[in-house]
Design an enzyme around this catalytic site. Structure first.
Site, PDB file in Angstrom:
ATOM      1  CG  ASP A 154     -19.925  50.489 -27.055  1.00  0.00           C
ATOM      2  OD1 ASP A 154     -19.799  49.783 -26.035  1.00  0.00           O
ATOM      3  OD2 ASP A 154     -20.690  51.313 -27.334  1.00  0.00           O
ATOM      4  CB  SER A 168     -14.596  44.163  -8.315  1.00  0.00           C
ATOM      5  OG  SER A 168     -14.476  44.790  -7.207  1.00  0.00           O
ATOM      6  CE1 TYR A 228     -17.461  48.073 -10.938  1.00  0.00           C
ATOM      7  CE2 TYR A 228     -17.346  47.147  -8.849  1.00  0.00           C
ATOM      8  CZ  TYR A 228     -16.841  47.487  -9.853  1.00  0.00           C
ATOM      9  OH  TYR A 228     -15.161  47.341 -10.272  1.00  0.00           O
ATOM     10  CE  LYS A 247     -16.410  45.021 -12.429  1.00  0.00           C
ATOM     11  NZ  LYS A 247     -15.487  44.881 -13.590  1.00  0.00           N
TER      12      LYS A 247
HETATM   13  N1  LIG Z   1     -10.054  50.937  -9.564  1.00  0.00           N
HETATM   14  C1  LIG Z   1     -10.317  49.867  -8.830  1.00  0.00           C
HETATM   15  O1  LIG Z   1     -10.414  49.868  -7.754  1.00  0.00           O
HETATM   16  C2  LIG Z   1     -11.066  48.577  -9.203  1.00  0.00           C
HETATM   17  C3  LIG Z   1     -11.150  47.543  -8.413  1.00  0.00           C
HETATM   18  C4  LIG Z   1     -11.812  46.384  -8.789  1.00  0.00           C
HETATM   19  C5  LIG Z   1     -11.893  45.876 -10.017  1.00  0.00           C
HETATM   20  N2  LIG Z   1     -11.802  47.052 -10.988  1.00  0.00           N
HETATM   21  C6  LIG Z   1     -12.147  46.719 -12.507  1.00  0.00           C
HETATM   22  O2  LIG Z   1     -11.117  47.056 -13.246  1.00  0.00           O
HETATM   23  C7  LIG Z   1     -11.314  47.410 -14.444  1.00  0.00           C
HETATM   24  C8  LIG Z   1     -10.668  48.756 -14.969  1.00  0.00           C
HETATM   25  O3  LIG Z   1     -10.839  49.669 -13.902  1.00  0.00           O
HETATM   26  P1  LIG Z   1     -10.329  51.256 -13.855  1.00  0.00           P
HETATM   27  O4  LIG Z   1     -10.332  51.544 -12.506  1.00  0.00           O
HETATM   28  O5  LIG Z   1      -8.963  51.070 -14.431  1.00  0.00           O
HETATM   29  O6  LIG Z   1     -11.233  52.059 -14.647  1.00  0.00           O
HETATM   30  P2  LIG Z   1     -10.943  53.436 -15.620  1.00  0.00           P
HETATM   31  O7  LIG Z   1     -12.373  53.919 -15.403  1.00  0.00           O
HETATM   32  O8  LIG Z   1      -9.650  53.986 -15.210  1.00  0.00           O
HETATM   33  O9  LIG Z   1     -10.670  52.743 -17.052  1.00  0.00           O
HETATM   34  C9  LIG Z   1     -11.990  51.893 -17.498  1.00  0.00           C
HETATM   35  C10 LIG Z   1     -11.750  52.019 -18.983  1.00  0.00           C
HETATM   36  O10 LIG Z   1     -12.837  51.336 -19.568  1.00  0.00           O
HETATM   37  C11 LIG Z   1     -13.230  52.050 -20.701  1.00  0.00           C
HETATM   38  N3  LIG Z   1     -14.720  52.032 -20.886  1.00  0.00           N
HETATM   39  C12 LIG Z   1     -15.649  52.199 -20.236  1.00  0.00           C
HETATM   40  N4  LIG Z   1     -16.859  51.975 -21.166  1.00  0.00           N
HETATM   41  C13 LIG Z   1     -16.449  51.204 -22.307  1.00  0.00           C
HETATM   42  C14 LIG Z   1     -17.165  50.640 -23.317  1.00  0.00           C
HETATM   43  N5  LIG Z   1     -18.487  50.607 -23.428  1.00  0.00           N
HETATM   44  N6  LIG Z   1     -16.190  50.049 -24.335  1.00  0.00           N
HETATM   45  C15 LIG Z   1     -15.078  49.966 -24.147  1.00  0.00           C
HETATM   46  N7  LIG Z   1     -14.458  50.581 -23.256  1.00  0.00           N
HETATM   47  C16 LIG Z   1     -15.212  51.321 -22.431  1.00  0.00           C
HETATM   48  C17 LIG Z   1     -13.152  53.537 -20.218  1.00  0.00           C
HETATM   49  O11 LIG Z   1     -13.266  54.556 -21.427  1.00  0.00           O
HETATM   50  C18 LIG Z   1     -11.725  53.529 -19.604  1.00  0.00           C
HETATM   51  O12 LIG Z   1     -10.773  53.798 -20.396  1.00  0.00           O
HETATM   52  C19 LIG Z   1     -12.791  47.676 -14.619  1.00  0.00           C
HETATM   53  O13 LIG Z   1     -13.544  46.482 -14.911  1.00  0.00           O
HETATM   54  C20 LIG Z   1     -13.205  48.010 -12.897  1.00  0.00           C
HETATM   55  O14 LIG Z   1     -14.446  47.342 -12.855  1.00  0.00           O
HETATM   56  C21 LIG Z   1     -11.232  48.404 -10.507  1.00  0.00           C
END
Ligand SMILES: NC(=O)c1ccc[n+]([C@@H]2O[C@H](COP(=O)([O-])OP(=O)(O)OC[C@H]3O[C@@H](n4cnc5c(N)ncnc54)[C@H](O)[C@@H]3O)[C@@H](O)[C@H]2O)c1
Length: 257
Positions: A62, A140, A153, A157
């Protein structure tokens, strides 16, 4: 690019972007240490990489728990020798009107996105001291521009960008670089979970959400896993050895600030 004999730690590696980065680092020769709060999911993701003949371990963690994050860093060093790359990718996102954002949702968002990145940076720096390394944080496009219904959020970020700059300055002399990535929309499980909330917020059909993003993107498509990898690969390697403290847009031209 070869990352042979390099070790990359990735948080949030059980799903979406983090999982895809773990696969790509492993394919390019790195030892991969995969952290995620979902034990079985991250173990299965690591097992798949190992079954394909590459090097990976899962450490259920975590990222809001300092002890667990530091334990994971110890595990990485005990297993592979040292840590060269640390990617703080774990994240949480909830779209909802500002006045409906409870303190629980606010705290959870800040804890996972910002505190999790803070703890990841601390653990990474601790292990990179003496030999240097590259830390990559996930901000982001929402870390560059505020959006309605997305206050917690966006705040988390934006915070990651400040953290990234400060860590970069403090540890530049130790050859520890720290940069952030600011992607636009990538179709991951995070988006699957919030697509309907976004559609409601804009009063459009679920099926119109992604076409709308594409329409608003000068390069005319969403951000893809390969786009993320290309930038992470660059920031992890010596090709970016003169870059630190940057928060790089990866938005197809949608964000230019
Ligand atoms: N998908 C998008 O459009 C996007 C755009 C910009 C930035 N991001 C950023 O990219 C990163 C990955 O996003 P994603 O879209 O792959 O999300 P996702 O939800 O598919 O994956 C996120 C992962 O983080 C894990 N997680 C959540 N809380 C946790 C904790 N307390 N400890 C450990 N693990 C934890 C989840 O279990 C999951 O496996 C994030 O930081 C997100 O904010 C995503």
């Amino acid at each position: 690019m070869s990352f042979k004999n390099k070790t990359a730690v990735i948080t949030g590696a059980g799903s979406g972007i983090g999982k895809s980065l773990a696969q790509r680092f492993a394919k390019n020769g790195a030892n991969v240490v995969m952290l995620d709060i979902h034990k079985d999911v991250v173990q299965a993701a690591a097992d798949e990489i190992v079954a394909n003949g590459y090097s990976a371990i899962a450490v259920p963690t975590d990222v809001t728990n300092r002890e667990m994050v530091f334990h994971a860093a110890d595990q990485a060093v005990q297993t592979f020798g040292e840590i060269d790359i640390w990617v703080n990718c774990a994240g949480y996102s909830k779209i909802l009107p500002f006045l409906d954002c409870t303190q629980d949702i606010w705290d959870r968002t800040i804890a996972i996105n910002l505190t999790g990145t803070f703890l990841g940076c601390q653990a990474a720096v601790t292990k990179m001291k003496g030999h240097g390394g590259s830390i990559i944080n996930f901000s982001s496009q929402s870390g560059k521009k505020g959006t309605n219904n997305y206050e917690a959020y966006c705040a988390s970020k934006f915070g990651i960008r400040g953290l990234t700059q400060s860590v970069a300055v403090e540890f530049a002399s130790e050859k520890i670089r720290c940069n952030a990535i600011c992607p636009s929309v990538v179709q991951t499980p995070m988006w699957d979970a919030q697509l309907s909330d976004y559609a409601k917020k804009r009063h459009i059909a679920d099926s119109d959400v992604m076409p709308r993003f594409i329409h608003n993107t000068p390069l005319g498509r969403l951000c893809e896993y390969d786009d993320i990898w290309n930038l992470v690969e660059f920031l992890s390697s010596d090709l970016s050895s003169y870059m630190t403290g940057q928060s790089l847009n990866l938005t197809g031209g949608a964000c230019m600030d």
